[in-house]
Design a protein around this motif. Sequence first.
Motif, PDB file in Angstrom:
ATOM      1  N   SER A 113     -55.836  35.553  85.807  1.00 48.09           N
ATOM      2  CA  SER A 113     -57.127  35.838  85.166  1.00 48.09           C
ATOM      3  C   SER A 113     -57.343  35.013  83.907  1.00 48.09           C
ATOM      4  CB  SER A 113     -57.232  37.327  84.826  1.00 48.09           C
ATOM      5  OG  SER A 113     -56.200  37.711  83.935  1.00 48.09           O
ATOM      6  N   CYS A 157     -55.816  35.141  81.012  1.00 46.35           N
ATOM      7  CA  CYS A 157     -55.998  36.189  80.019  1.00 46.35           C
ATOM      8  C   CYS A 157     -54.698  36.410  79.259  1.00 46.35           C
ATOM      9  CB  CYS A 157     -56.439  37.474  80.728  1.00 46.35           C
ATOM     10  SG  CYS A 157     -56.685  38.883  79.664  1.00 46.35           S
ATOM     11  N   ALA A 193     -59.550  37.361  77.582  1.00 51.00           N
ATOM     12  CA  ALA A 193     -59.774  36.329  78.589  1.00 51.00           C
ATOM     13  C   ALA A 193     -60.343  35.076  77.932  1.00 51.00           C
ATOM     14  CB  ALA A 193     -60.732  36.832  79.658  1.00 51.00           C
ATOM     15  N   ASP A 245     -62.474  32.077  76.881  1.00 53.91           N
ATOM     16  CA  ASP A 245     -63.913  31.778  76.878  1.00 53.91           C
ATOM     17  C   ASP A 245     -64.792  33.000  77.162  1.00 53.91           C
ATOM     18  OD1 ASP A 245     -63.380  29.082  76.356  1.00 53.91           O
ATOM     19  OD2 ASP A 245     -63.202  28.619  78.489  1.00 53.91           O
ATOM     20  N   ASN A 246     -64.217  34.172  77.098  1.00 55.99           N
ATOM     21  CA  ASN A 246     -64.994  35.404  77.285  1.00 55.99           C
ATOM     22  C   ASN A 246     -65.070  36.131  75.936  1.00 55.99           C
ATOM     23  OD1 ASN A 246     -66.110  37.874  77.938  1.00 55.99           O
ATOM     24  ND2 ASN A 246     -64.850  38.188  79.749  1.00 55.99           N
ATOM     25  N   PRO A 247     -66.263  36.287  75.347  1.00 50.93           N
ATOM     26  CA  PRO A 247     -66.380  36.909  74.029  1.00 50.93           C
ATOM     27  C   PRO A 247     -66.175  38.417  74.023  1.00 50.93           C
ATOM     28  CG  PRO A 247     -68.551  36.435  74.883  1.00 50.93           C
ATOM     29  CD  PRO A 247     -67.579  35.849  75.866  1.00 50.93           C
ATOM     30  N   VAL A 248     -65.924  39.004  75.192  1.00 54.62           N
ATOM     31  CA  VAL A 248     -65.725  40.453  75.276  1.00 54.62           C
ATOM     32  C   VAL A 248     -64.248  40.752  75.562  1.00 54.62           C
ATOM     33  CG1 VAL A 248     -66.380  42.591  76.424  1.00 54.62           C
ATOM     34  CG2 VAL A 248     -68.074  40.774  76.100  1.00 54.62           C
ATOM     35  N   GLU A 291     -61.121  43.405  76.227  1.00 53.91           N
ATOM     36  CA  GLU A 291     -60.917  44.727  76.815  1.00 53.91           C
ATOM     37  C   GLU A 291     -59.836  45.425  75.998  1.00 53.91           C
ATOM     38  OE1 GLU A 291     -58.720  46.365  80.701  1.00 53.91           O
ATOM     39  OE2 GLU A 291     -60.390  44.993  81.154  1.00 53.91           O
ATOM     40  N   ALA A 300     -64.941  47.778  76.056  1.00 55.03           N
ATOM     41  CA  ALA A 300     -65.387  46.434  75.717  1.00 55.03           C
ATOM     42  C   ALA A 300     -65.597  46.295  74.209  1.00 55.03           C
ATOM     43  CB  ALA A 300     -66.688  46.110  76.438  1.00 55.03           C
ATOM     44  N   THR A 308     -66.765  43.136  71.548  1.00 60.26           N
ATOM     45  CA  THR A 308     -67.259  41.760  71.449  1.00 60.26           C
ATOM     46  C   THR A 308     -66.688  41.067  70.219  1.00 60.26           C
ATOM     47  OG1 THR A 308     -69.317  42.374  72.540  1.00 60.26           O
ATOM     48  CG2 THR A 308     -69.317  40.311  71.298  1.00 60.26           C
ATOM     49  N   ASP A 360     -66.353  37.044  68.088  1.00 60.10           N
ATOM     50  CA  ASP A 360     -66.931  35.705  67.906  1.00 60.10           C
ATOM     51  C   ASP A 360     -65.996  34.888  67.031  1.00 60.10           C
ATOM     52  OD1 ASP A 360     -68.739  33.561  67.850  1.00 60.10           O
ATOM     53  OD2 ASP A 360     -69.669  34.309  66.005  1.00 60.10           O
ATOM     54  N   ALA A 394     -65.297  33.385  71.170  1.00 61.67           N
ATOM     55  CA  ALA A 394     -64.510  33.850  72.303  1.00 61.67           C
ATOM     56  C   ALA A 394     -63.100  33.273  72.215  1.00 61.67           C
ATOM     57  CB  ALA A 394     -65.177  33.415  73.608  1.00 61.67           C
TER      58      ALA A 394
END
Length: 335
Positions: free
Chosen positions: A83, A85, A98, A100-103, A105, A110, A112, A114, A116
């Motif tokens: 993944s 991650c 993960a 390039d994912n700004p969210v 876990e 979730a 967020t 900044d 990512a």
Amino acid sequence: MRHFGCFSLVLCLLLFPTTAPAMNLPVDLQDAVVFEIGSATAVFGGERRIMDAPVLIRSDRSTIPIKFIGEWFGGSVRWDGASRCAVLSFPETTVRAAIDNPVLEVNGSAVTVDPAPFIYQDRTFLSVRAVADLLGKQLYYSGNDKPVILTDKEISPKALPAVLEAATEALHPSALLQWPVAGYYKISTIFCCDNPDCYSHNGGKNGHGALDIPAPEGTPATASADGIVTFAGTGGSDNSYSGYGNIVVLDHGNGISTHYAHLADISVSVGERIVCGEPVGTVGSTGYVTGNHLDFAVWSGGKKVDPFLYLELPVEAVCYESCDQPFLDAARGNH
């Protein structure tokens, strides 16, 4: 942002295999993590350390490798290749970041952030602000070229300038050693005694306890600090310097000493007091070598330590042949 909860700041020796002696810091910094934008140097628990990746700016945010976040705060980090991650695990919290994912876990919820998470020099980076928010830490700084402080303590606006000044001194202490071969900044082999996967310059898997600095025969090798000569001669079976050829050892006090090996000739004698920058001999190829260079080592408390912990690496320094380029880039703050 959700917090991980309260975690004790735990020192992970695996993160930093060698450390410089502890320093006196104001109470505001004694349990803080102090670092600097663009640099791999950090101060933790009053000790100056070297990371293997620098702190970076991304989207106007300072970012730091997740690996160090986990180990600084007593957790563990693993990479989920399927993944893409990075997974941070703490006793009561798991964070999946993960690329390039700004969210994120966080325990299934979730959060967020900044910027990512991203990869640089094979490390996953996360913003320092996100780390502070997630861990419930205080974050202090005063510009991109100033120290960044991550701490549990509240620092008043009135006290902050003095604390930041102390943080700067901690990151760049005046006691740092001077480069021993002026004008020659290529490094052919770095220190890697504590890395079992590191090969020495001659191919043996015993690591390498010094910096190798190539220079023409006859180039002055100079004292990195004021000191007293404790050895000046040829290494052999009758002493502990076999294989080093002509070698000079200086005692700088406080348990710190340096050695200058494979010299063509020696210009000092035992018992002599040497001033920083004064020649101790000239670069050569005596002893077990493959060419002219200075073998420069630093000892602390009777043990060889990483010279990067004590040297302000010149900006001109470059690495070639067998060095690990990403590590050298990190040590001198390139990104």
